[in-house]
Design a protein around this motif. Sequence first.
Motif, PDB file in Angstrom:
ATOM      1  N   VAL A 191       0.845  -1.208   0.000  1.00 21.69           N
ATOM      2  CA  VAL A 191       0.000   0.000   0.000  1.00 21.69           C
ATOM      3  C   VAL A 191       0.872   1.246   0.000  1.00 21.69           C
ATOM      4  N   LEU A 192       1.902   1.267   0.837  1.00 25.56           N
ATOM      5  CA  LEU A 192       2.773   2.436   0.945  1.00 25.56           C
ATOM      6  C   LEU A 192       3.630   2.629  -0.298  1.00 25.56           C
ATOM      7  N   GLU A 193       3.996   1.551  -0.936  1.00 28.53           N
ATOM      8  CA  GLU A 193       4.807   1.659  -2.148  1.00 28.53           C
ATOM      9  C   GLU A 193       4.035   2.289  -3.303  1.00 28.53           C
ATOM     10  N   ALA A 194       2.712   2.296  -3.207  1.00 28.09           N
ATOM     11  CA  ALA A 194       1.880   2.898  -4.250  1.00 28.09           C
ATOM     12  C   ALA A 194       1.505   4.343  -3.924  1.00 28.09           C
ATOM     13  N   GLU A 195       2.039   4.876  -2.825  1.00 30.34           N
ATOM     14  CA  GLU A 195       1.696   6.233  -2.408  1.00 30.34           C
ATOM     15  C   GLU A 195       2.373   7.289  -3.285  1.00 30.34           C
ATOM     16  N   GLN A 196       1.931   8.546  -3.117  1.00 28.62           N
ATOM     17  CA  GLN A 196       2.507   9.671  -3.840  1.00 28.62           C
ATOM     18  C   GLN A 196       4.002   9.769  -3.538  1.00 28.62           C
ATOM     19  N   GLU A 197       4.731  10.448  -4.421  1.00 26.63           N
ATOM     20  CA  GLU A 197       6.190  10.377  -4.402  1.00 26.63           C
ATOM     21  C   GLU A 197       6.818  10.756  -3.065  1.00 26.63           C
ATOM     22  N   GLN A 198       6.390  11.863  -2.470  1.00 29.44           N
ATOM     23  CA  GLN A 198       7.038  12.302  -1.234  1.00 29.44           C
ATOM     24  C   GLN A 198       6.866  11.282  -0.111  1.00 29.44           C
ATOM     25  N   ALA A 199       5.638  10.788   0.059  1.00 26.75           N
ATOM     26  CA  ALA A 199       5.393   9.779   1.079  1.00 26.75           C
ATOM     27  C   ALA A 199       6.204   8.528   0.772  1.00 26.75           C
ATOM     28  N   PHE A 200       6.233   8.149  -0.481  1.00 35.93           N
ATOM     29  CA  PHE A 200       6.976   6.956  -0.883  1.00 35.93           C
ATOM     30  C   PHE A 200       8.465   7.109  -0.600  1.00 35.93           C
ATOM     31  N   LEU A 201       9.024   8.288  -0.852  1.00 31.90           N
ATOM     32  CA  LEU A 201      10.459   8.490  -0.626  1.00 31.90           C
ATOM     33  C   LEU A 201      10.828   8.374   0.845  1.00 31.90           C
ATOM     34  N   PHE A 202      10.049   8.984   1.728  1.00 23.01           N
ATOM     35  CA  PHE A 202      10.368   8.895   3.151  1.00 23.01           C
ATOM     36  C   PHE A 202      10.125   7.482   3.683  1.00 23.01           C
ATOM     37  N   TYR A 203       9.082   6.824   3.189  1.00 23.70           N
ATOM     38  CA  TYR A 203       8.850   5.420   3.547  1.00 23.70           C
ATOM     39  C   TYR A 203      10.034   4.571   3.087  1.00 23.70           C
ATOM     40  N   SER A 204      10.474   4.781   1.859  1.00 23.82           N
ATOM     41  CA  SER A 204      11.590   4.011   1.309  1.00 23.82           C
ATOM     42  C   SER A 204      12.884   4.276   2.063  1.00 23.82           C
ATOM     43  N   LEU A 205      13.098   5.536   2.456  1.00 23.27           N
ATOM     44  CA  LEU A 205      14.289   5.861   3.237  1.00 23.27           C
ATOM     45  C   LEU A 205      14.306   5.063   4.538  1.00 23.27           C
ATOM     46  N   GLY A 206      13.191   5.061   5.247  1.00 25.45           N
ATOM     47  CA  GLY A 206      13.124   4.299   6.488  1.00 25.45           C
ATOM     48  C   GLY A 206      13.333   2.816   6.264  1.00 25.45           C
TER      49      GLY A 206
END
Length: 200
Positions: A116-131
């Motif tokens: 679900v998070l991987e399909a989020e908008q770019e900014q949310a996805f980037l911070f999720y991916s960083l973590g």
Amino acid sequence: MLLLSSAAQSIYWLGRYLSRIQFACQMLPFENDQEAVKFANAFCLPAWDANSLNAIYLDPEQPFSISTQFYNVQNNIQQLRGVLTPHAYSELNRLTKLEDDKSESICAVVLECAEVLEAEQEQAFLFYSLGREIEVLDQQCRLEKITDAQTKKVASILSMLEAKGWGSCERTWSAFLQEQSMSNLYEMVDEIGTKFEVCE
């Protein structure tokens, strides 16, 4: 414009907690006592054999348990109402409202939460991916199995965030690449933490 610091930090830690849970689900159950003790030492866990290490992960009362980490996931999701898309927020709430806190139930839904998070908008996805990728790097560093592929993933995310005005982690990141130690990783992670305080 970047997300507010509180939202960015919550998404970052959501990525870390989900990655931590997935890692635990992949590792359990530990069966070899010698390997379990080596693992426990790497992660600073008070275990002396495979059974005691399994207990740390499976006992809801333990701070490093799968249940406790999942509780952190649930809390972080609640802080992101209005930040995540309505669909993502609704899906994450649905997935994380379990009837019990057994590790089997949690392990069954964390992958869906990640999707679900991987399909989020770019900014949310980037911070999720960083973590997420910082947590994987932490795991690899503790086990002394750092891969070039993982350092490249982290470097790519840091570069994309820098391009969006989040600032640079070049000094601490370069120091880590030169000497891939936990102390250098801690310093880099600390710098990431300070950036959440100033990205309002």
